[in-house]
Design a protein around this motif. Structure first.
Motif, PDB file in Angstrom:
ATOM      1  N   PHE A 270     -16.427  88.546  54.327  1.00 29.61           N
ATOM      2  CA  PHE A 270     -17.829  87.971  54.413  1.00 29.61           C
ATOM      3  C   PHE A 270     -18.109  86.814  54.908  1.00 29.61           C
ATOM      4  O   PHE A 270     -17.268  85.662  54.493  1.00 29.61           O
ATOM      5  CB  PHE A 270     -18.311  88.042  52.772  1.00 29.61           C
ATOM      6  N   ALA A 271     -18.915  86.543  55.491  1.00 24.53           N
ATOM      7  CA  ALA A 271     -19.093  85.269  56.384  1.00 24.53           C
ATOM      8  C   ALA A 271     -19.976  84.186  55.563  1.00 24.53           C
ATOM      9  O   ALA A 271     -20.114  83.082  55.846  1.00 24.53           O
ATOM     10  CB  ALA A 271     -19.968  85.342  57.652  1.00 24.53           C
ATOM     11  N   GLY A 272     -20.957  84.469  54.567  1.00 18.56           N
ATOM     12  CA  GLY A 272     -21.499  84.093  53.517  1.00 18.56           C
ATOM     13  C   GLY A 272     -20.775  83.322  52.415  1.00 18.56           C
ATOM     14  O   GLY A 272     -19.545  83.212  52.413  1.00 18.56           O
TER      15      GLY A 272
ATOM     16  N   ARG B 104     -30.739  85.251  50.616  1.00 24.23           N
ATOM     17  CA  ARG B 104     -30.350  86.721  50.449  1.00 24.23           C
ATOM     18  C   ARG B 104     -29.270  86.697  49.475  1.00 24.23           C
ATOM     19  O   ARG B 104     -28.184  86.371  49.815  1.00 24.23           O
ATOM     20  CB  ARG B 104     -30.569  87.406  51.572  1.00 24.23           C
TER      21      ARG B 104
ATOM     22  N   GLU C  82     -18.903  93.553  54.834  1.00 24.54           N
ATOM     23  CA  GLU C  82     -18.574  93.038  56.146  1.00 24.54           C
ATOM     24  C   GLU C  82     -19.047  91.822  56.076  1.00 24.54           C
ATOM     25  O   GLU C  82     -19.888  91.027  55.478  1.00 24.54           O
ATOM     26  CB  GLU C  82     -19.616  93.828  57.053  1.00 24.54           C
ATOM     27  N   PRO C  83     -18.848  91.127  57.466  1.00 25.03           N
ATOM     28  CA  PRO C  83     -19.312  89.547  57.457  1.00 25.03           C
ATOM     29  C   PRO C  83     -20.829  89.138  57.152  1.00 25.03           C
ATOM     30  O   PRO C  83     -21.134  88.333  56.611  1.00 25.03           O
ATOM     31  CB  PRO C  83     -18.964  89.359  58.938  1.00 25.03           C
ATOM     32  N   GLU C  84     -21.606  90.361  57.536  1.00 24.64           N
ATOM     33  CA  GLU C  84     -22.984  90.253  57.410  1.00 24.64           C
ATOM     34  C   GLU C  84     -23.669  90.553  55.972  1.00 24.64           C
ATOM     35  O   GLU C  84     -24.675  90.345  55.680  1.00 24.64           O
ATOM     36  CB  GLU C  84     -23.817  91.095  58.365  1.00 24.64           C
ATOM     37  N   GLY C  85     -22.692  91.458  55.349  1.00 24.44           N
ATOM     38  CA  GLY C  85     -23.197  91.778  53.925  1.00 24.44           C
ATOM     39  C   GLY C  85     -22.250  92.835  53.302  1.00 24.44           C
ATOM     40  O   GLY C  85     -21.072  93.009  53.610  1.00 24.44           O
TER      41      GLY C  85
ATOM     42  N   ARG D 191     -21.904  96.876  52.648  1.00 25.27           N
ATOM     43  CA  ARG D 191     -22.451  98.538  53.177  1.00 25.27           C
ATOM     44  C   ARG D 191     -22.275  99.417  51.960  1.00 25.27           C
ATOM     45  O   ARG D 191     -21.295  99.356  51.399  1.00 25.27           O
ATOM     46  CB  ARG D 191     -21.739  98.833  54.493  1.00 25.27           C
TER      47      ARG D 191
ATOM     48  N   LEU E 293     -26.365  98.592  55.645  1.00 27.37           N
ATOM     49  CA  LEU E 293     -25.784  97.297  55.238  1.00 27.37           C
ATOM     50  C   LEU E 293     -26.826  96.420  54.790  1.00 27.37           C
ATOM     51  O   LEU E 293     -27.912  96.229  55.367  1.00 27.37           O
ATOM     52  CB  LEU E 293     -25.361  96.875  56.904  1.00 27.37           C
TER      53      LEU E 293
ATOM     54  N   GLU F  93     -27.953  93.044  54.157  1.00 28.96           N
ATOM     55  CA  GLU F  93     -27.417  91.662  54.754  1.00 28.96           C
ATOM     56  C   GLU F  93     -27.609  90.649  53.753  1.00 28.96           C
ATOM     57  O   GLU F  93     -28.717  90.711  53.020  1.00 28.96           O
ATOM     58  CB  GLU F  93     -28.173  91.425  55.953  1.00 28.96           C
TER      59      GLU F  93
ATOM     60  N   ASP G 254     -26.714  86.350  52.418  1.00 31.79           N
ATOM     61  CA  ASP G 254     -26.290  84.968  52.661  1.00 31.79           C
ATOM     62  C   ASP G 254     -25.330  84.681  51.426  1.00 31.79           C
ATOM     63  O   ASP G 254     -24.518  83.892  51.794  1.00 31.79           O
ATOM     64  CB  ASP G 254     -27.264  84.021  52.729  1.00 31.79           C
TER      65      ASP G 254
END
Length: 484
Positions: A150-152, A170, A316-319, A321, A327, A329, A331
């Motif tokens: 996860f990117a956040g 988010r 996933e990096p964006e959120g 699934r 997905l 999304e 933060d």
């Protein structure tokens, strides 16, 4: 007092503070409290998430000898509770006995004494060890594919990162116990979007958390009888004790009444039929720990909030699934996924008489006679140990009763011929046989997945009424103990 007993207490949370106060009150000053962190407070130090409150009424969640007239509301916030423990520890002189940043890694019984070792290399010798390590301090992280990608911002609720902005973000919350419910209720109106990922719906009791007025607090300060009544308010105590009797019988009328009351809360609070059905529990009330919330149902209906019941497939990096392919999304991802309540003092290595390792004794399940003593571990006693009562009532009362029980051993060792006291193997075997048989008939064994269950699906908690627990804690039956 004939002997100058050296005590080591492990943990400076609620139970460790109590032990220190009680020892000083009885005239025992030769003790140290080893605390792994740099400050006291236990679970109230570890948890700092938004919305944190105790679900036991504030006045009931106090030491019996130290009522607090200054609680700001019916249900105290986490910071207030931590302040209470810090203030109480300072008032009763416990701070002078705490060694901070000292993580005990080993306790070994040798030549009638306990040899203590900490991660910093400190060594100590004690006649008696009190393990007050608590049960809610080892965070559980969910086993979800891709969680580390996860990117956040991602963190456990007990490791809250206060540097992360929340307003307008988010936010996803995984976990629907009391912690998840409190976080959602606190953040739904602040988030740009808040998604609550629900694996199983909870039984949620309504409640209020009205602030106390300055006039009420002034009355508490000036009237000791009123303050003591607030501590022992029958509106809470009688219900809590009755609830402890109800959960021991999965077919009790009281449980049916509880379910009806909680369902009425759902029906009356949630207007959308689809959301209402998604929030309807599929297990018996009390099988999981009841959630008390005055505002969760309102929060999950906020325009910014969304309940997601589809299973999480991966992060996933964006959120996140879910199984429907969507997905979500995000933060910020919050893991309100609880604690390993079966660890107790582990991974500490505790070695008893004859080199027996507690890890080996507890290989099948953690256990102790009446939750306090393990055979072959003399003068090693636990507060809130395995099979203690846990549930919707004050653990302070539990620990005070357990300390009253342990005080009998202290007196025998200090004043009498006894040097070592531990439960007999026969006493523990009989206790476990009866406890497991009773536990299988409780509501906790009625089919849901909950944190009470051990690795074999047996509820690892006190399976009888709280009244019976109080009777047992009044004084030890010494024929259940080996006294040397």
């Amino acid at each position: 007092m004939n002997r100058d007993i050296r005590f080591v207490i492990i943990g400076a949370g609620m139970a460790g503070i109590l032990a220190g106060i009680r020892l000083l009150d009885a005239g025992y000053a030769n003790f140290v409290i080893y605390e792994k962190a740099t400050s006291l407070g236990g679970t109230w130090r570890e948890n700092t998430y938004p919305g944190l409150t105790c679900d036991v009424p504030a006045h009931a969640y106090t030491y019996s000898f130290e009522p607090n007239p200054d609680w700001t509301s019916e249900m105290a916030s986490g910071p207030e509770i931590r302040d209470y423990f810090e203030r109480t520890a300072r008032k009763y002189g416990v701070y002078d006995h705490i060694a901070f940043d000292e993580d005990v890694i080993a306790c070994r019984y040798d030549d009638a004494q306990w040899q203590i070792e900490t991660a910093r290399g400190t060594r100590d010798t004690a006649d008696m060890v009190i393990a007050a390590t608590g049960i809610l301090h080892h965070p559980v992280y969910p086993d979800i594919d891709g969680l580390d990608t996860f990117a956040g911002a991602r963190f456990h609720s007990a490791r809250w990162d206060h540097s992360i902005p929340l307003d307008g973000q988010r936010i996803g919350v995984i976990g629907t116990g009391s912690t998840g419910v409190q976080i959602v209720a606190a953040l739904a109106s602040r988030a740009g979007k808040l998604i609550h990922f629900q694996r199983s719906a909870q039984w949620i009791f309504p409640g209020t958390n009205e602030p106390y007025t300055e006039e009420q607090k002034a009355a508490f300060r000036s009237d000791p009888a009123l303050l003591k009544h607030m501590q022992n308010d029958p509106a809470y105590v009688d219900v809590a004790w009755a609830w402890s009797e109800a959960v021991t019988d999965a077919n009790s009328a009281a449980l049916a009444e509880t379910e009806a009351y909680a369902l009425a809360n759902l029906e009356n609070s949630v207007t959308d039929p689809a959301l209402r059905e998604a929030l309807r529990p599929d297990h018996r009330a009390g099988c999981k720990r009841l959630v008390r919330s005055p505002d969760y149902y309102q929060a999950i209906q906020h325009p910014n909030a969304q309940l997601v019941t589809d299973a999480i497939v991966r992060v996933e990096p964006e959120g996140v699934r879910t199984a429907d392919g969507v997905l979500h999304e995000l933060d910020v991802l919050v893991l309100a996924t609880g604690f390993n309540a079966h660890q107790f003092m582990r991974p500490m290595n505790v070695t008893g008489r004859g080199g027996i390792a507690l890890n080996d004794v507890w290989e099948k399940r953690p256990t102790a006679y009446l939750s306090i003593s393990v055979p072959e571990f003399p003068n090693f006693y636990m507060l809130n140990g395995p099979t203690s009562p846990v549930g919707n009532f004050s653990l302070i009362d539990v620990v005070e009763r357990q300390w009253t029980y342990i005080e009998h051993f202290i007196a025998l060792i200090a004043e009498g011929p006894a040097r070592a006291i531990s439960a007999t193997p026969d006493a523990l075997a009989a206790y476990e046989r009866d406890r497991i048989a009773a536990a299988r008939g409780t509501i906790w064994a009625s089919g849901c997945n909950n944190w009470y269950l051990d690795s074999e699906g047996v509820p690892a908690t006190w399976p009888w009424s709280y009244r019976r627990f109080a009777d047992e804690m009044a004084a030890p039956k010494m024929d259940a103990y080996e006294v040397a």
